[in-house]
Design a protein around this motif. Structure first.
Motif, short mmCIF file in Angstrom:
data_model
loop_
_atom_site.label_atom_id
_atom_site.label_comp_id
_atom_site.label_asym_id
_atom_site.label_seq_id
_atom_site.Cartn_x
_atom_site.Cartn_y
_atom_site.Cartn_z
N SER A 14 0.90 -1.21 0.10
CA SER A 14 0.06 0.09 0.06
C SER A 14 0.83 1.60 0.00
O SER A 14 0.66 2.37 -0.72
N CYS A 15 1.90 1.05 0.74
CA CYS A 15 2.80 2.44 0.94
C CYS A 15 3.40 2.59 -0.43
O CYS A 15 3.52 3.63 -1.24
N LEU A 16 3.93 1.55 -1.18
CA LEU A 16 4.55 1.61 -2.39
C LEU A 16 3.45 2.26 -3.53
O LEU A 16 4.01 2.90 -4.38
N LYS A 17 2.46 1.66 -3.37
CA LYS A 17 1.33 2.20 -4.36
C LYS A 17 1.05 3.71 -4.44
O LYS A 17 0.93 4.49 -5.28
N TYR A 18 1.26 4.18 -2.79
CA TYR A 18 0.93 5.48 -2.73
C TYR A 18 2.06 6.40 -3.10
O TYR A 18 1.70 7.31 -3.90
N VAL A 19 3.27 5.79 -3.15
CA VAL A 19 4.48 6.55 -3.71
C VAL A 19 4.43 6.61 -5.19
O VAL A 19 4.81 7.72 -5.73
N GLU A 20 3.94 5.54 -5.90
CA GLU A 20 4.17 5.58 -7.36
C GLU A 20 2.88 6.61 -7.73
O GLU A 20 3.21 7.23 -8.74
N GLY A 21 1.78 6.56 -7.19
CA GLY A 21 0.69 7.52 -7.52
C GLY A 21 1.13 8.95 -7.34
O GLY A 21 0.64 9.78 -8.26
N SER A 22 1.98 9.39 -6.26
CA SER A 22 2.27 10.50 -5.76
C SER A 22 3.30 11.08 -6.81
O SER A 22 3.19 12.27 -7.29
N LEU A 23 4.16 10.21 -7.28
CA LEU A 23 5.09 10.64 -8.26
C LEU A 23 4.48 11.10 -9.75
O LEU A 23 5.14 11.69 -10.44
N LYS A 24 3.42 10.19 -9.95
CA LYS A 24 2.88 10.55 -11.21
C LYS A 24 1.89 11.88 -11.38
O LYS A 24 1.88 12.30 -12.23
N THR A 25 1.06 12.01 -10.27
CA THR A 25 0.15 13.16 -10.10
C THR A 25 0.58 14.18 -9.37
O THR A 25 -0.11 15.40 -9.58
N GLY A 26 1.53 14.19 -8.60
CA GLY A 26 1.61 15.27 -7.34
C GLY A 26 2.78 16.21 -8.09
O GLY A 26 3.55 15.98 -8.75
N GLU A 30 4.42 18.73 -3.26
CA GLU A 30 3.54 17.56 -2.38
C GLU A 30 4.62 16.17 -2.42
O GLU A 30 4.54 15.61 -1.43
N ILE A 31 5.50 16.23 -3.48
CA ILE A 31 6.31 14.98 -3.58
C ILE A 31 7.35 14.97 -2.11
O ILE A 31 7.63 14.03 -1.58
N LEU A 32 8.03 16.50 -2.06
CA LEU A 32 8.91 16.62 -0.82
C LEU A 32 8.16 16.25 0.37
O LEU A 32 8.79 15.91 1.30
N LYS A 33 6.86 16.91 0.50
CA LYS A 33 6.30 16.56 1.84
C LYS A 33 5.95 14.93 2.02
O LYS A 33 5.79 14.57 3.22
N MET A 34 5.87 14.38 1.01
CA MET A 34 5.38 13.13 1.04
C MET A 34 6.44 12.24 1.48
O MET A 34 6.44 11.06 2.35
N LYS A 35 7.75 12.70 1.49
CA LYS A 35 9.00 11.80 1.70
C LYS A 35 9.14 11.30 3.09
O LYS A 35 9.16 10.25 3.52
N ALA A 36 9.01 12.39 4.17
CA ALA A 36 9.20 12.00 5.56
C ALA A 36 8.13 11.08 6.25
O ALA A 36 8.47 10.13 6.72
N PRO A 37 6.79 11.25 5.89
CA PRO A 37 5.85 10.27 6.54
C PRO A 37 5.92 8.94 6.04
O PRO A 37 5.69 7.84 6.47
N VAL A 38 6.44 8.95 4.63
CA VAL A 38 6.57 7.55 3.84
C VAL A 38 7.88 6.70 4.64
O VAL A 38 7.68 5.41 4.76
N LEU A 39 8.91 7.50 4.86
CA LEU A 39 10.05 6.98 5.18
C LEU A 39 9.68 6.30 6.61
O LEU A 39 10.28 5.40 7.15
#
Length: 337
Positions: A14-26, A30-39
């Protein structure tokens, strides 16, 4: 545990799917803000994965039996550590009065301690033990009963039916334990022998007794710190000694004996000495002090005179030896150490 791993796998997917979607549409922000919570989430998943022990929650009770212990080790070495607890009869031993004496019709007991080859406690089953009392005269046998008193402590009981010399055999897995067989002297009970001929009273903690050639009774009395001479009928003839530090006095008169001339020999447990007295109580000689050399004593407790050898035998208790003396209290020999 399998379910736990599958749940972690789902979380990671689920985490991997969220990262892939953010890279495509974000957006870049938004991508920079996503990094910390995903890690942080991935780190938590890794931590949860390492906390799973991957071992059975319930363990079976396994009994592994093999005639060849080496074969058992080889068979199990790939998946388990094999520890074989095997009782060693030569390391097992028994204690108790029942190893030496017993009385007809009365129960005697001993205590058995069982160990393995390394001397560590090792239990046995009732089927492993064979204990029997065998009469030396007619080979009649009395079976012994066993009951567990502790993890590796057992009580063995038997009841003799005949008097005389017997042998007590104690075997584990058809092998004798240490000290087996041992000689047991079985006597008749006092009740079956008859009643007392005479009872002598008026003594103060009597501890040892002997008779002289005139049939008189010589007794050491601890409470009064004296030696008393009684008639064959039990009448007090004389007492001598008393508490004190002089040669004529005693502190703890323990053992005594009488030689063929009526001389009285007394061992004093506290003074660590042997006193020789005449039949009327006059001091003839005193010898000994605390120590470990010949003619020195450490808590002597008994003394005997042999008419055959004309020697005195002193039980030097805490020196763990017997000192043999001449009647003039000179040293002859010793054994034990």
């Amino acid at each position: 545990q399998r379910d736990q791993i599958e749940t972690l796998h789902t979380r990671l997917a689920s985490c991997l799917k969220y990262v892939e979607g953010s890279l495509k549409t974000g957006t870049q922000g938004e991508i920079l803000k996503m990094k910390a919570p995903v890690l942080e989430q991935i780190q938590q998943i890794v931590t949860d994965f390492h906390s799973i022990t991957l071992s059975p929650k319930e363990k079976d009770n396994l009994l592994l039996v093999a005639d060849n212990h080496q074969g058992l080790n080889t068979a199990c070495s790939k998946f388990a550590e094999v520890k074989i607890e095997m009782v060693n009869p030569e390391k097992c031993y028994a204690i108790g009065d029942g190893l030496k004496t017993a009385t007809v019709g009365e129960s005697s007991s001993i205590t058995l301690f069982t160990s393995d080859t390394e001397g560590k406690e090792c239990p046995i089953s009732a089927e492993d033990l064979i204990a029997e009392l065998v009469c030396c005269r007619d080979a009649s046998t009395v079976k012994c009963d066993m009951k567990r008193k502790g993890k590796c402590i057992y009580e063995i009981q038997y009841q003799p039916v005949t008097r005389g010399q017997h042998k007590l055999h104690i075997r584990i897995n058809d092998k004798n334990i240490k000290g087996s067989p041992c000689v047991v002297f079985v006597t008749q009970s006092v009740q079956s022998l008859g009643t007392a001929v005479r009872t002598i009273g008026g003594l103060k903690w009597p501890l040892d007794i002997a008779t002289n050639s005139e049939g008189q009774i010589v007794i050491s009395e601890i409470d009064t710190k004296c030696v008393s001479v009684l008639s064959p009928e039990g009448q007090r003839i004389r007492s001598f000694g008393g508490k004190g530090d002089t040669h004529e006095q005693f502190k703890v008169p323990r053992g005594l004996t009488v030689d063929e001339d009526g001389g009285i020999f007394v061992v004093d447990n506290t003074k660590n000495c042997v006193q020789k007295l005449s039949s009327d109580g006059t001091r003839v000689l005193s010898l000994g002090k605390f120590g470990h050399n010949p003619l020195q004593f450490y808590s002597p407790i008994g003394i005997a005179y042999s008419h055959k050898t004309d020697k005195l035998y002193v039980c030097d208790r805490l020196n763990h030896r017997i000192q043999i003396l001449n009647r003039d209290l000179t040293f002859h020999d010793c054994f034990g150490n």
